[in-house]
Write a protein that holds these residues in place. Structure first.
Motif, PDB file in Angstrom:
ATOM      1  N   THR A  77      41.280  45.873  26.759  1.00 16.43           N
ATOM      2  CA  THR A  77      40.149  45.724  25.872  1.00 16.43           C
ATOM      3  C   THR A  77      39.527  44.573  25.902  1.00 16.43           C
ATOM      4  O   THR A  77      38.222  44.056  26.008  1.00 16.43           O
ATOM      5  N   GLN A  78      40.718  43.483  25.579  1.00 16.45           N
ATOM      6  CA  GLN A  78      40.166  42.262  25.476  1.00 16.45           C
ATOM      7  C   GLN A  78      39.372  41.190  26.678  1.00 16.45           C
ATOM      8  O   GLN A  78      38.394  40.875  26.858  1.00 16.45           O
ATOM      9  N   LYS A 102      45.785  46.937  24.682  1.00 18.05           N
ATOM     10  CA  LYS A 102      44.658  45.588  23.696  1.00 18.05           C
ATOM     11  C   LYS A 102      44.320  44.446  24.994  1.00 18.05           C
ATOM     12  O   LYS A 102      43.048  44.309  24.852  1.00 18.05           O
ATOM     13  N   ALA A 142      37.744  43.216  28.958  1.00 23.11           N
ATOM     14  CA  ALA A 142      36.443  43.700  29.287  1.00 23.11           C
ATOM     15  C   ALA A 142      35.370  43.132  28.117  1.00 23.11           C
ATOM     16  O   ALA A 142      34.365  43.380  28.566  1.00 23.11           O
ATOM     17  N   GLY A 143      35.861  42.777  26.981  1.00 26.06           N
ATOM     18  CA  GLY A 143      35.024  42.429  25.917  1.00 26.06           C
ATOM     19  C   GLY A 143      34.879  41.152  25.763  1.00 26.06           C
ATOM     20  O   GLY A 143      34.461  40.854  24.919  1.00 26.06           O
ATOM     21  N   GLY A 144      35.257  40.175  26.677  1.00 22.02           N
ATOM     22  CA  GLY A 144      34.802  38.989  26.646  1.00 22.02           C
ATOM     23  C   GLY A 144      35.865  37.873  26.957  1.00 22.02           C
ATOM     24  O   GLY A 144      35.631  36.608  27.001  1.00 22.02           O
ATOM     25  N   TYR A 198      43.679  41.150  36.829  1.00 26.29           N
ATOM     26  CA  TYR A 198      43.143  40.118  36.069  1.00 26.29           C
ATOM     27  C   TYR A 198      42.759  38.991  36.813  1.00 26.29           C
ATOM     28  O   TYR A 198      41.618  38.274  36.594  1.00 26.29           O
TER      29      TYR A 198
END
Length: 436
Positions: A86-87, A83, A89-91, A107
């Motif tokens: 995904t977060q 998760k 990569a998504g903003g 990160y």
């Protein structure tokens, strides 16, 4: 290590909430007006015990900081890692996120974390009660991107009753890999049988454990990584390590290949199945061994090379701030509270291994019992014995490298490859991964 620090397998003993009574909180509400309407997101992984204790600490923070609300979420480690990726990569990751040691470079290098140096410099986040060398574990390219939330250390769970029966001494901080091999052979020579009728061997097979290989290397003055894109050991180094465990397995001194391959967790490890007398593990999961196997289980140091230990304090997990947070100051205040407020320390206890703040660690240690006392004292013993400073966070490709380490060693275990052939294969794959 397969059992990563800070992922307890069983719930911890409930610490008395009253231990926090009378302790002075360190956070101020002087900026209340500025904070009105602020909502932070905070996420972590862990079991139900850790979740309940963390939420209690968050409530204390909200009480001390009127106007700030913290939305919390948690999950088991595997789902959490997916998760968070995904977060990112998504903003953007949450305002405050719990991070694994192996995620810092990934990160920070990808721009998903906010540098913490300004908050440390202005005193928003205090680090005066932290070991200086330990703080390095949250750095990337010379910048502090995360702060350790727990201080873990590798160790060795062993059945003291079986050691006594075999006439071998309890492991001491200076014991060596030669002693380890002799001990395993002595246990196997007892001829004991497991509940399913198979021979009891000395220890689990550590050959596929990258963390144990790192201890082996550091004991010889080496290290895993020279830099973010290059390993620091040779084919000969890894061949020697894998030959050592391969020899013991062939001689029946460590767990059989099929039992090692079936061990997906501590609960399914050869030791828990009573097929071996010992296992490499971390301080955080150790109480689970006592719960499942009984009071004769003890915690001891990993073997040394000529008395030079390769063990070091590793962050069981760390806290970082998402680079895209709209409330960086408030997020920094939350981190400071969780790490440095003595009420928050009492609420969280040892659910993430030893608190890195020395004052809080001493407070909470006074309330511990049983195996948790043993692991705390073990850490103190090793600190007095002397250990080298920890390395900085491993490169972003380390997760894939660790997976390849165990996978390729299985070819050695099942006699599909020699230790040298496997070492050459691993180094080629590791270098490709780190350079990609």
């Amino acid at each position: 290590m397969s059992a990563t620090p800070g992922r307890p397998l069983v719930s911890r003993r409930t610490l008395l909430a009253a231990a926090a009574a009378g302790l002075t909180g360190c956070s101020s509400a002087s900026t209340t007006a500025k904070q009105q309407g602020v909502t932070l997101t905070f996420t972590w992984w862990g079991n139900d015990d850790r979740a309940a204790r963390t939420r209690e600490a968050v409530k204390l923070f909200e009480q001390a900081n009127p106007g700030i609300t913290v939305r919390t979420s948690n999950a088991e480690f595997g789902a959490y890692v997916q998760k968070l990726a995904t977060q990112a990569a998504g903003g953007g990751i949450p305002d405050v996120a719990q991070l694994d040691y192996r995620q810092i470079s990934q990160y920070a290098g990808g721009g998903a974390l906010l540098p913490l140096d300004p908050f440390i410099k202005d005193g928003t986040i205090r680090t005066s009660e932290f070991d200086r060398g330990f703080l390095r574990t949250g750095t990337f390219a010379g910048t502090q991107y995360a702060l350790p939330q727990g201080r873990g250390i590798t160790g060795y769970a062993y059945d003291s009753a079986l050691y006594a029966e075999a006439g071998v001494p309890a492991p001491q901080p200076s014991w060596t890999w030669d002693h380890f091999e002799e001990t395993n052979k002595a246990i196997a020579a007892l001829g004991l049988k497991s509940p399913d009728g198979r021979p009891v061997r000395g220890a689990n097979d550590g050959g596929g454990n990258e963390d144990i290989f790192e201890v082996w290397l550091r004991g010889r003055g080496g290290q895993l990584y020279a830099e973010q894109k290059r390993i620091a050991f040779t084919e000969d180094d890894l061949t020697e390590f894998w030959t050592y465990f391969d020899r013991m397995r062939r001689e029946g001194a460590v767990a059989a290949a099929e039992d090692t391959a079936q061990a997906g967790s501590t609960e399914t490890s050869p030791m828990i199945r009573r097929l071996t007398a010992a296992d490499f593990t971390w301080d955080a999961p150790f109480p689970g061994y006592v719960t499942m196997l009984g009071g004769s289980i003890r915690f001891a140091p990993v073997p040394t090379t000529g008395g030079h230990t390769g063990s070091y304090f590793k962050p069981s997990m760390l806290l970082g701030i998402g680079a895209h947070t709209e409330h960086p100051e408030e997020a920094a205040r939350l981190i400071d509270f969780l790490l440095n407020d003595r009420r928050a320390g009492a609420a969280q206890g040892f659910t993430r291994s030893t608190p890195p703040n020395r004052l809080i660690a001493a407070d909470v240690a006074a309330t511990l019992k049983g195996p948790e006392v043993e692991t705390y004292r073990y850490a103190q013993t090793m600190e007095k014995y002397g250990m080298d400073a920890p390395p900085t966070a491993p490169p972003s490709g380390d997760v894939a490298v660790q997976t390849a380490f165990g996978r390729i060693y299985q070819r050695v275990m099942f006699e599909m490859s020699t230790p040298r052939q496997a070492a050459r294969e691993f180094i080629d794959e590791a270098n490709r991964e780190l350079r990609s």
